[in-house]
Motif scaffolding. Structure first.
Motif, short mmCIF file in Angstrom:
data_model
loop_
_atom_site.label_atom_id
_atom_site.label_comp_id
_atom_site.label_asym_id
_atom_site.label_seq_id
_atom_site.Cartn_x
_atom_site.Cartn_y
_atom_site.Cartn_z
N ARG A 79 0.82 -1.21 0.00
CA ARG A 79 0.00 0.00 0.00
C ARG A 79 0.86 1.28 0.00
NH1 ARG A 79 -5.32 -1.22 0.86
NH2 ARG A 79 -5.76 -3.29 1.71
N PRO A 117 -4.17 -3.74 -2.49
CA PRO A 117 -5.04 -3.05 -3.45
C PRO A 117 -5.16 -3.83 -4.76
CG PRO A 117 -2.88 -2.04 -3.45
CD PRO A 117 -2.86 -3.06 -2.34
N SER A 167 -3.51 -0.12 -7.37
CA SER A 167 -2.07 -0.24 -7.07
C SER A 167 -1.24 0.79 -7.82
CB SER A 167 -1.57 -1.65 -7.42
OG SER A 167 -1.55 -1.86 -8.82
N ILE A 179 -1.25 4.78 -6.20
CA ILE A 179 -0.62 5.12 -4.92
C ILE A 179 0.39 6.24 -5.16
CG2 ILE A 179 0.86 4.25 -3.06
CD1 ILE A 179 -0.32 1.44 -3.62
#
Length: 329
Positions: free
Chosen positions: A258, A276, A321, A324
């Motif tokens: 994360r 994620p 993903s 982020i």
């Protein structure tokens, strides 16, 4: 062939069938004649089959362990089934030494045509077969040394789009994990990555590029090494689906799934169920396989138009993903 080699027909038969009691000199003369005449044994001759086609096609994929290759093969099989044609499939695991023997093994079974994912740097060895009228279609990678139809993804543009997505989310230290440098598509994806970071003025020294990563285990090891650097990447672009699985494992081992952004080239089963969920540059293996089969059957039906390279677009699928943002100090 016997006349060309200056031996009896029985000697030729013994060499072809790898029987003993043939001198080395005679064997070499027969093997030279075989090469000059581009001869290969017909495994149907023993059953006296007289039809001109076998109602089979050969498919050479990169690796049955790769979901992309499996999906391409399945799409080809679906198209072939509508014509009552069987598919003989084999894989090379992207080992160049296995390509030609694998292709020749299928040709000895008198397949009517071939769909090939190339791993050798040159496919000129197929000139004789092509001159015999055997149609060839290449998928995922264009051949070298021979003209043939090609169906492939837009590897370079797809990698550039995935890289741009990470840059737009604030990343400058982006690591790139690439497949074997001998693979044409791997080189194209790396080129797309490097071109995109260049367009954004990011020094290549800020972005680690690791090539020669071919499977899940080596990808995990490479990703862990990158994550353990004094200045680790804030994002990773993984250029192949098996490598992406390895990177996911590395991120989870370090508890960074994360924190470090990840974009993978090619989609994965259940990618949307991860936490994620995985952002990918998705290929369209179903379209690639179906089009390759259609092109092959068109050639078998007599189409003689010039060969063509068909580029299938990729699609960026944001799932989490890749969105982020880099951690702030």
């Amino acid at each position: 062939m016997a006349a060309l080699a200056g031996v009896s027909q029985k000697t030729v038969s013994r060499v072809v069938n790898d029987e003993p009691k043939v001198s080395q000199e005679a064997r070499e003369r027969v093997e030279t004649a075989i090469a000059q005449l581009s001869y290969r044994p017909d495994q149907r001759a023993g059953s006296l089959r007289r039809n001109t086609t076998s109602d089979t096609i050969g498919v050479v994929v990169s690796s049955v362990a790769n979901p992309f290759a499996a999906a391409v093969n399945r799409a080809i099989e679906n198209e072939a089934a509508t014509r009552g044609v069987a598919v003989l499939a084999s894989s090379t695991d992207d080992n160049p030494e296995r390509e030609q023997p694998t292709v020749e093994a299928l040709l000895r079974r008198r397949v009517d045509g071939l769909v090939i994912t190339a791993s050798l740097p040159n496919q000129g060895y197929l000139h004789a077969e092509q001159s015999f009228g055997t149609p060839l279609v290449f998928v995922d990678r264009a051949p070298t040394g021979i003209e043939a139809d090609v169906v492939m993804s837009d590897h370079e543009k797809g990698a550039a789009v995935g890289t741009r997505h990470l840059v737009e989310h604030g990343h400058r230290r982006i690591a790139y994990l690439g497949d074997l440098d001998s693979i044409q598509s791997a080189r194209s994806r790396r080129a797309g990555f490097l071109a995109e970071i260049g367009r954004h003025g990011i020094p290549t020294g800020d972005c680690h590029t690791v090539m020669g990563v071919h499977d899940e285990a080596t990808a995990t090891a490479a990703a862990i090494s990158l994550l353990d650097l004094a200045e680790p990447p804030t994002a990773i672009f993984s250029s192949q689906n098996l490598l992406t699985v390895g990177v996911i494992k590395a991120l989870r081992q370090r508890g960074l799934e994360r924190t470090v952004a990840l974009v993978g080239f090619d989609d994965l089963p259940l990618a949307d169920l991860l936490a994620p969920a995985l952002t990918v540059v998705a290929q369209n293996p179903e379209r690639i396989g179906a089009l390759a089969a259609d092109l092959l059957f068109d050639r078998l039906d007599g189409t003689d138009t010039p060969t063509k390279t068909h580029i299938i677009p990729t699609e960026l699928i944001p799932r989490g993903s890749g969105e982020i943002h880099p951690a702030t100090a």
